[in-house]
Design an enzyme around this catalytic site. Structure first.
Site, PDB file in Angstrom:
ATOM      1  N   ASN A   3      24.145  17.134 -16.762  1.00 17.99           N
ATOM      2  CA  ASN A   3      24.546  17.248 -18.163  1.00 17.99           C
ATOM      3  C   ASN A   3      25.705  18.237 -18.280  1.00 17.99           C
ATOM      4  OD1 ASN A   3      22.514  19.130 -17.461  1.00 17.99           O
ATOM      5  ND2 ASN A   3      21.936  19.463 -19.591  1.00 17.99           N
ATOM      6  N   GLU A  37      27.917  20.123 -21.158  1.00 19.54           N
ATOM      7  CA  GLU A  37      27.920  20.456 -22.584  1.00 19.54           C
ATOM      8  C   GLU A  37      29.265  20.990 -23.052  1.00 19.54           C
ATOM      9  OE1 GLU A  37      24.600  23.104 -23.040  1.00 19.54           O
ATOM     10  OE2 GLU A  37      23.147  21.451 -22.831  1.00 19.54           O
ATOM     11  N   CYS A  60      24.694  13.556 -21.229  1.00 22.57           N
ATOM     12  CA  CYS A  60      23.485  13.795 -20.441  1.00 22.57           C
ATOM     13  C   CYS A  60      23.733  13.416 -18.982  1.00 22.57           C
ATOM     14  CB  CYS A  60      22.337  12.930 -20.944  1.00 22.57           C
ATOM     15  SG  CYS A  60      21.617  13.438 -22.498  1.00 22.57           S
ATOM     16  N   GLU A  70      22.039  11.435 -17.032  1.00 22.48           N
ATOM     17  CA  GLU A  70      21.858  10.007 -16.716  1.00 22.48           C
ATOM     18  C   GLU A  70      23.091   9.204 -17.120  1.00 22.48           C
ATOM     19  OE1 GLU A  70      19.909  12.078 -18.387  1.00 22.48           O
ATOM     20  OE2 GLU A  70      17.822  11.437 -18.417  1.00 22.48           O
ATOM     21  N   CYS A  81      16.409  10.962 -22.735  1.00 19.09           N
ATOM     22  CA  CYS A  81      16.466  10.970 -24.204  1.00 19.09           C
ATOM     23  C   CYS A  81      16.687   9.544 -24.717  1.00 19.09           C
ATOM     24  CB  CYS A  81      17.581  11.901 -24.684  1.00 19.09           C
ATOM     25  SG  CYS A  81      19.242  11.223 -24.462  1.00 19.09           S
ATOM     26  N   CYS A  91      20.010   7.970 -23.694  1.00 20.45           N
ATOM     27  CA  CYS A  91      20.057   7.549 -22.287  1.00 20.45           C
ATOM     28  C   CYS A  91      19.201   6.306 -22.074  1.00 20.45           C
ATOM     29  CB  CYS A  91      19.611   8.679 -21.369  1.00 20.45           C
ATOM     30  SG  CYS A  91      20.852   9.981 -21.222  1.00 20.45           S
TER      31      CYS A  91
END
Ligand code: THU
Length: 277
Positions: free
Chosen positions: A188, A190, A199, A201, A232, A235
């Site tokens: 991930n 940010e 993210c 994935e 999430c 994803c």
């Protein structure tokens, strides 16, 4: 568009005196166009490509990856930027796009306060005017071969160490094995603009598209601070469209990894199949 011509017409006149080697600019333009050709854009048809030039001349690619759930579409810029982190490289010299930077993208870059970006042409962001000659394409691949679900999770945990999480301090590592035998990392990444982060994935799956690797067959996910943490919603949607046949493995901490099929992960997913030609 020629580098020096564009530099002399840039609106940010303060940079117009930068001496960027025009040959390097034209190589970067060509590489960004090539990267664009990898785009997955079945909905808009608007291909987009980015090439990041690293300080040793290696280049990293990104392309646009659309999703039937439109807001989840990944721009070429965020695709390339997140790939860099997963490859453990942030020694960036320049980022070229196949189209002009939007004001939003410029602001997104400038908000990363460890860098001071300059825009000598509408399609080029640089950190200095002394650019290395572009050399080979960096392949964001891991050479480990996983012989068990647990070894995939162990690798995902290691990879999580490369996550860039100044906002959440919640590192996630992902490892994808493709049907054609590539092993690709994702972390991930940010940004203070929380709506424009990625993210682990989606980072890895977007990398598969940018580099033309085969579809994912296994996806290992390790939420270091939350064993048992699963992908999430965004994803899950992304996986349902791009990796419908994959097995997703979850890090359960001291317990054995848990496997989840995509229909279990997102029952009744909207895959966009009816939208595509
Ligand atoms: N995150 C992932 O990378 N993957 C997941 O499956 C769960 C969430 C990241 C995104 C963000 O950086 C942080 O965790 C909190 O959402």
């Amino acid at each position: 568009m020629g580098g020096l011509m564009a530099a002399s017409t840039t609106r940010r006149g303060v940079y117009s005196s930068m001496q960027i080697n025009p040959q390097i600019v034209s190589i970067l333009d060509r590489l960004a166009l090539q990267a664009a050709s990898m785009s997955y854009t079945p909905y808009s048809g608007k291909a987009e490509g980015v090439v990041v030039l690293l300080e040793d001349g290696a280049v990293v690619n990104g392309c646009r990856v659309e999703n039937a759930s439109f807001q989840l579409s990944v721009s070429a810029l965020i695709n390339a930027w997140s790939t860099l982190h997963a490859a453990g490289r942030v020694d960036v010299a320049a980022i070229a796009q196949n189209r002009p930077y939007t004001e939003g993208e410029k602001a997104w870059l400038q908000a990363m306060n460890e860098f001071e970006w300059l825009f000598p042409t509408p399609t080029l962001a640089v950190l200095s005017d002394d650019l290395p000659e572009p050399s080979e394409t960096l392949l964001p691949l891991l050479d480990q071969d996983m012989d068990s679900a647990a070894s995939g999770i162990a690798l995902a945990r290691d990879i999580a160490g490369l996550a860039h999480t100044p906002q959440s301090n919640f590192p996630v590592g992902c490892v994808v094995r493709t049907a054609d035998g590539h092993v690709v990392p994702g972390v991930n990444v940010e940004h203070e603009d929380w709506a424009n982060i990625l993210c682990a994935e989606r980072n890895a799956l977007s990398t598969l598209i940018a580099y033309g690797f085969g579809p994912a067959s296994e996806i290992w996910v390790a939420c270091i601070k939350e064993p048992g943490g699963t992908p999430c919603g965004a994803c899950r949607q992304f996986i349902a469209e791009l990796a419908p046949d994959a097995t997703v493995w979850i890090d359960m901490g001291d317990a054995a990894p848990r496997s989840i099929s995509v229909p279990e992960l997102l029952p009744g997913a909207f895959t966009g199949a009816g939208l595509r030609p």
